[in-house]
Design an enzyme around this catalytic site. Sequence first.
Site, PDB file in Angstrom:
ATOM      1  N   ILE A  16       0.795  -0.990  -0.123  1.00 17.60           N
ATOM      2  CA  ILE A  16       0.091   0.001   0.094  1.00 17.60           C
ATOM      3  C   ILE A  16       0.896   1.226   0.082  1.00 17.60           C
ATOM      4  O   ILE A  16       0.648   2.296  -0.738  1.00 17.60           O
ATOM      5  CB  ILE A  16      -1.042  -0.071   1.191  1.00 17.60           C
ATOM      6  CG1 ILE A  16      -1.977  -1.135   0.995  1.00 17.60           C
ATOM      7  CG2 ILE A  16      -1.771   1.178   1.249  1.00 17.60           C
ATOM      8  CD1 ILE A  16      -2.926  -1.518   2.370  1.00 17.60           C
ATOM      9  N   SER A 128      -7.666  -0.769  10.025  1.00 16.75           N
ATOM     10  CA  SER A 128      -8.432  -1.820   9.301  1.00 16.75           C
ATOM     11  C   SER A 128      -9.919  -1.990   9.538  1.00 16.75           C
ATOM     12  O   SER A 128     -10.054  -1.752  10.755  1.00 16.75           O
ATOM     13  CB  SER A 128      -7.589  -3.129   9.598  1.00 16.75           C
ATOM     14  OG  SER A 128      -8.037  -4.377   9.136  1.00 16.75           O
ATOM     15  N   TYR A 152      -3.461  -9.486  15.710  1.00 20.68           N
ATOM     16  CA  TYR A 152      -3.382  -8.577  14.724  1.00 20.68           C
ATOM     17  C   TYR A 152      -4.510  -7.277  14.997  1.00 20.68           C
ATOM     18  O   TYR A 152      -4.031  -6.022  14.785  1.00 20.68           O
ATOM     19  CB  TYR A 152      -3.401  -8.914  13.349  1.00 20.68           C
ATOM     20  CG  TYR A 152      -3.600  -7.782  12.176  1.00 20.68           C
ATOM     21  CD1 TYR A 152      -2.497  -7.012  11.874  1.00 20.68           C
ATOM     22  CD2 TYR A 152      -4.704  -7.806  11.430  1.00 20.68           C
ATOM     23  CE1 TYR A 152      -2.684  -6.146  11.009  1.00 20.68           C
ATOM     24  CE2 TYR A 152      -4.844  -6.958  10.644  1.00 20.68           C
ATOM     25  CZ  TYR A 152      -3.870  -5.881  10.278  1.00 20.68           C
ATOM     26  OH  TYR A 152      -4.056  -4.803   9.263  1.00 20.68           O
ATOM     27  N   LYS A 156      -4.716  -2.809  15.841  1.00 24.39           N
ATOM     28  CA  LYS A 156      -4.887  -1.631  15.425  1.00 24.39           C
ATOM     29  C   LYS A 156      -6.038  -0.991  16.528  1.00 24.39           C
ATOM     30  O   LYS A 156      -5.812   0.103  16.303  1.00 24.39           O
ATOM     31  CB  LYS A 156      -5.952  -2.011  14.055  1.00 24.39           C
ATOM     32  CG  LYS A 156      -5.056  -2.885  12.966  1.00 24.39           C
ATOM     33  CD  LYS A 156      -4.017  -1.760  12.444  1.00 24.39           C
ATOM     34  CE  LYS A 156      -3.202  -2.117  11.153  1.00 24.39           C
ATOM     35  NZ  LYS A 156      -1.945  -1.583  10.887  1.00 24.39           N
ATOM     36  N   LEU A 203      -7.266 -13.818  -0.380  1.00 23.13           N
ATOM     37  CA  LEU A 203      -7.659 -14.533  -1.536  1.00 23.13           C
ATOM     38  C   LEU A 203      -7.030 -14.022  -3.002  1.00 23.13           C
ATOM     39  O   LEU A 203      -6.594 -14.946  -3.682  1.00 23.13           O
ATOM     40  CB  LEU A 203      -9.293 -13.801  -1.714  1.00 23.13           C
ATOM     41  CG  LEU A 203      -9.888 -14.469  -2.783  1.00 23.13           C
ATOM     42  CD1 LEU A 203     -10.099 -15.901  -2.925  1.00 23.13           C
ATOM     43  CD2 LEU A 203     -11.402 -13.713  -2.817  1.00 23.13           C
TER      44      LEU A 203
HETATM   45  P1  NAD Z   1       3.117  -4.790   3.349  1.00 24.92           P
HETATM   46  O1  NAD Z   1       3.646  -5.720   4.375  1.00 24.92           O
HETATM   47  O2  NAD Z   1       3.470  -4.732   2.140  1.00 24.92           O
HETATM   48  O3  NAD Z   1       3.833  -3.364   3.967  1.00 24.92           O
HETATM   49  C1  NAD Z   1       4.252  -3.062   5.255  1.00 24.92           C
HETATM   50  C2  NAD Z   1       5.398  -2.392   5.152  1.00 24.92           C
HETATM   51  O4  NAD Z   1       6.067  -2.044   6.588  1.00 24.92           O
HETATM   52  C3  NAD Z   1       6.668  -3.286   4.730  1.00 24.92           C
HETATM   53  O5  NAD Z   1       7.263  -2.612   3.671  1.00 24.92           O
HETATM   54  C4  NAD Z   1       7.300  -3.675   5.855  1.00 24.92           C
HETATM   55  O6  NAD Z   1       8.902  -3.809   5.538  1.00 24.92           O
HETATM   56  C5  NAD Z   1       7.344  -2.184   6.871  1.00 24.92           C
HETATM   57  N1  NAD Z   1       7.477  -2.487   7.978  1.00 24.92           N
HETATM   58  C6  NAD Z   1       6.899  -3.453   9.023  1.00 24.92           C
HETATM   59  N2  NAD Z   1       7.347  -3.391  10.187  1.00 24.92           N
HETATM   60  C7  NAD Z   1       8.246  -2.312  10.291  1.00 24.92           C
HETATM   61  C8  NAD Z   1       9.090  -1.526  11.216  1.00 24.92           C
HETATM   62  N3  NAD Z   1       9.115  -2.298  12.514  1.00 24.92           N
HETATM   63  N4  NAD Z   1       9.571  -0.499  10.927  1.00 24.92           N
HETATM   64  C9  NAD Z   1       9.853  -0.225   9.570  1.00 24.92           C
HETATM   65  N5  NAD Z   1       8.952  -0.752   8.662  1.00 24.92           N
HETATM   66  C10 NAD Z   1       8.211  -1.941   8.935  1.00 24.92           C
HETATM   67  O7  NAD Z   1       1.658  -4.367   3.850  1.00 24.92           O
HETATM   68  P2  NAD Z   1       0.417  -3.451   3.268  1.00 24.92           P
HETATM   69  O8  NAD Z   1      -0.384  -4.314   2.868  1.00 24.92           O
HETATM   70  O9  NAD Z   1       1.201  -2.442   2.382  1.00 24.92           O
HETATM   71  O10 NAD Z   1       0.055  -2.924   4.709  1.00 24.92           O
HETATM   72  C11 NAD Z   1       0.277  -1.453   5.112  1.00 24.92           C
HETATM   73  C12 NAD Z   1      -0.590  -1.099   6.285  1.00 24.92           C
HETATM   74  O11 NAD Z   1      -1.793  -1.313   5.784  1.00 24.92           O
HETATM   75  C13 NAD Z   1      -0.092  -2.018   7.491  1.00 24.92           C
HETATM   76  O12 NAD Z   1      -0.080  -1.432   8.788  1.00 24.92           O
HETATM   77  C14 NAD Z   1      -1.433  -3.049   7.352  1.00 24.92           C
HETATM   78  O13 NAD Z   1      -1.799  -3.718   8.999  1.00 24.92           O
HETATM   79  C15 NAD Z   1      -2.566  -2.246   6.897  1.00 24.92           C
HETATM   80  N6  NAD Z   1      -3.539  -2.719   6.160  1.00 24.92           N
HETATM   81  C16 NAD Z   1      -3.442  -3.497   5.469  1.00 24.92           C
HETATM   82  C17 NAD Z   1      -4.562  -4.259   4.661  1.00 24.92           C
HETATM   83  C18 NAD Z   1      -4.309  -5.199   3.703  1.00 24.92           C
HETATM   84  O14 NAD Z   1      -5.079  -5.900   3.175  1.00 24.92           O
HETATM   85  N7  NAD Z   1      -3.227  -5.166   3.015  1.00 24.92           N
HETATM   86  C19 NAD Z   1      -5.796  -4.185   5.262  1.00 24.92           C
HETATM   87  C20 NAD Z   1      -6.135  -3.202   6.144  1.00 24.92           C
HETATM   88  C21 NAD Z   1      -4.761  -2.436   6.801  1.00 24.92           C
HETATM   89  N1  UFG Z   2     -10.571 -16.840   0.940  1.00 27.33           N
HETATM   90  C1  UFG Z   2     -10.800 -18.013   0.445  1.00 27.33           C
HETATM   91  N2  UFG Z   2      -9.677 -18.851   0.088  1.00 27.33           N
HETATM   92  C2  UFG Z   2      -8.492 -18.239   0.378  1.00 27.33           C
HETATM   93  C3  UFG Z   2      -8.389 -16.959   1.027  1.00 27.33           C
HETATM   94  C4  UFG Z   2      -9.324 -16.542   1.385  1.00 27.33           C
HETATM   95  O1  UFG Z   2     -11.869 -18.679   0.041  1.00 27.33           O
HETATM   96  O2  UFG Z   2      -7.467 -19.039   0.020  1.00 27.33           O
HETATM   97  C5  UFG Z   2     -11.930 -15.929   1.177  1.00 27.33           C
HETATM   98  C6  UFG Z   2     -12.156 -15.805   2.696  1.00 27.33           C
HETATM   99  O3  UFG Z   2     -12.836 -16.901   3.489  1.00 27.33           O
HETATM  100  C7  UFG Z   2     -13.012 -14.591   2.393  1.00 27.33           C
HETATM  101  C8  UFG Z   2     -12.327 -13.817   1.341  1.00 27.33           C
HETATM  102  O4  UFG Z   2     -11.857 -15.005   0.472  1.00 27.33           O
HETATM  103  O5  UFG Z   2     -14.376 -15.027   2.317  1.00 27.33           O
HETATM  104  C9  UFG Z   2     -11.523 -12.873   1.635  1.00 27.33           C
HETATM  105  O6  UFG Z   2     -10.534 -13.296   2.271  1.00 27.33           O
HETATM  106  P1  UFG Z   2      -8.821 -12.521   2.756  1.00 27.33           P
HETATM  107  O7  UFG Z   2      -8.276 -13.402   3.520  1.00 27.33           O
HETATM  108  O8  UFG Z   2      -8.445 -11.894   1.549  1.00 27.33           O
HETATM  109  O9  UFG Z   2      -9.381 -11.349   3.554  1.00 27.33           O
HETATM  110  P2  UFG Z   2     -10.193 -11.170   4.843  1.00 27.33           P
HETATM  111  O10 UFG Z   2     -11.450 -10.325   4.324  1.00 27.33           O
HETATM  112  O11 UFG Z   2     -10.476 -12.383   5.580  1.00 27.33           O
HETATM  113  O12 UFG Z   2      -9.453 -10.393   5.788  1.00 27.33           O
HETATM  114  C10 UFG Z   2      -8.157  -9.449   5.523  1.00 27.33           C
HETATM  115  C11 UFG Z   2      -6.943  -9.652   6.438  1.00 27.33           C
HETATM  116  C12 UFG Z   2      -7.486  -8.744   7.739  1.00 27.33           C
HETATM  117  C13 UFG Z   2      -8.275  -7.514   7.275  1.00 27.33           C
HETATM  118  C14 UFG Z   2      -9.152  -7.529   6.261  1.00 27.33           C
HETATM  119  C15 UFG Z   2      -9.773  -6.194   5.781  1.00 27.33           C
HETATM  120  O13 UFG Z   2      -6.648 -10.608   6.642  1.00 27.33           O
HETATM  121  O14 UFG Z   2      -6.817  -8.640   8.973  1.00 27.33           O
HETATM  122  O15 UFG Z   2      -8.668  -8.366   5.304  1.00 27.33           O
HETATM  123  O16 UFG Z   2      -8.481  -5.329   5.381  1.00 27.33           O
HETATM  124  F1  UFG Z   2      -8.809  -7.024   8.471  1.00 27.33           F
END
Ligand code: NAD
Ligand code: UFG
Length: 336
Positions: A16, A128, A152, A156, A203
């Site tokens: 992100i 999140s 996790y 948050k 997914l």
């Molecule tokens: P990502 O793992 O691709 O990116 C996280 C980045 O943070 C990485 O580059 C990692 O190296 C860095 N990082 C982690 N711990 C660190 C530390 N202690 N010091 C410095 N850098 C550190 O994940 P993302 O999907 O880009 O997620 C970014 C943020 O968004 C996270 O806080 C995650 O919890 C939140 N978020 C992600 C999702 C999702 O589905 N991707 C959903 C909701 C919230």
């Molecule tokens: N799913 C499958 N097969 C897989 C993976 C996922 O059927 O191999 C299904 C899950 O059951 C769910 C949907 O696909 O119905 C989405 O699953 P994800 O794991 O991609 O996403 P979630 O909504 O379960 O959760 C993720 C993170 C959470 C976060 C949330 C919103 O794991 O921590 O997205 O950001 F909060």
Amino acid sequence: MNARGIILLTGGAGFIGSHVAVEVAAAGWIPVLLDNFCTSERSVVGRISELVGGPVRCIEADIRDAQAMHAAFGSTPVHAVIHLAGLKAVGESVEQPELYHDNNVRGTEVLLTAMDEFGVRRMVFSSSCTVYGTPQRLPIDESHPLSAINPYGQTKLDIERMLDRWVDAGSERHVCSLRYFNPVGAHASALIGESPRGIPNNLMPYVVKVARGELSELGVFGGDWPTPDGTGIRDYIHVVDLARGHVAALERLDSMRHERINLGTGVGASVLEVVHAFERVNGVKVPYAMRPRRAGDAASAFADAGLAERRLGWRARLGLDEMMRDSWAFATRDDG
Ligand code: NAD
Ligand code: UFG
């Protein structure tokens, strides 16, 4: 480019963060990344630089390292922090809750201390929709009850509460916690995207690996949910839309104390809808098999995205087809 000030992106090399960096630069700010690369690759920095048309600085540091954080803020005048750094794997957080608390919660404390030392008063935080726990009603608006169903999610919630205290403790501090729904997709250039290490939990990356033939089939976690086709429904949001939401929050930060805002499309899609859209848009097959429900999953979760529109003037523009197209284009890019 008429630069407006420096925005420090913790976790800026991640999935992100890399997209947020590009949008921040497009809005005229100077992005500076800070990352320890624990879940990302150094090569991403060059790709972001390519996209913004000039070198982007990256400070290699861990947010838990007080000295390194002091040095980082000492080396550059920061207008606002976009705090994306964090660990996010739900299963890993159940196995190693202390690591998640240390990295995400204590890391944020150290970051805030360094910001205080240098008078940095603005933050956009990556929260999140996991903070809503199991959905009690749909769509999920920001007043939905909060609960943590895994360590996790607890991090948050803890950080959002820490940010309340931070805002209350000082004058003129501004925070926007963005509660993301399910970010997927990649930049249209296919230069940056999502590349999780190992076997994916989520997914979209799993679908991509099956389509590439790296995994044999997708396990669909439950075909007996109370949804129209029996599979789980989520609010998938294109990562470029999500990134634009951060810029919208940045622009309005000074009118906020600590606001929490959903970033979702407001529209849910089932697992099978995702699979079929992916196959149709990209002309590839995604073999799948029904499996038992996954522990901790909910039938449906999608956002009420109204507050983001009213408060930030933002709404998602890209749909499921673009999400599928861009995920596949990134996964099949020619790395040269
Ligand atoms: P990502 O793992 O691709 O990116 C996280 C980045 O943070 C990485 O580059 C990692 O190296 C860095 N990082 C982690 N711990 C660190 C530390 N202690 N010091 C410095 N850098 C550190 O994940 P993302 O999907 O880009 O997620 C970014 C943020 O968004 C996270 O806080 C995650 O919890 C939140 N978020 C992600 C999702 C999702 O589905 N991707 C959903 C909701 C919230
Ligand atoms: N799913 C499958 N097969 C897989 C993976 C996922 O059927 O191999 C299904 C899950 O059951 C769910 C949907 O696909 O119905 C989405 O699953 P994800 O794991 O991609 O996403 P979630 O909504 O379960 O959760 C993720 C993170 C959470 C976060 C949330 C919103 O794991 O921590 O997205 O950001 F909060």
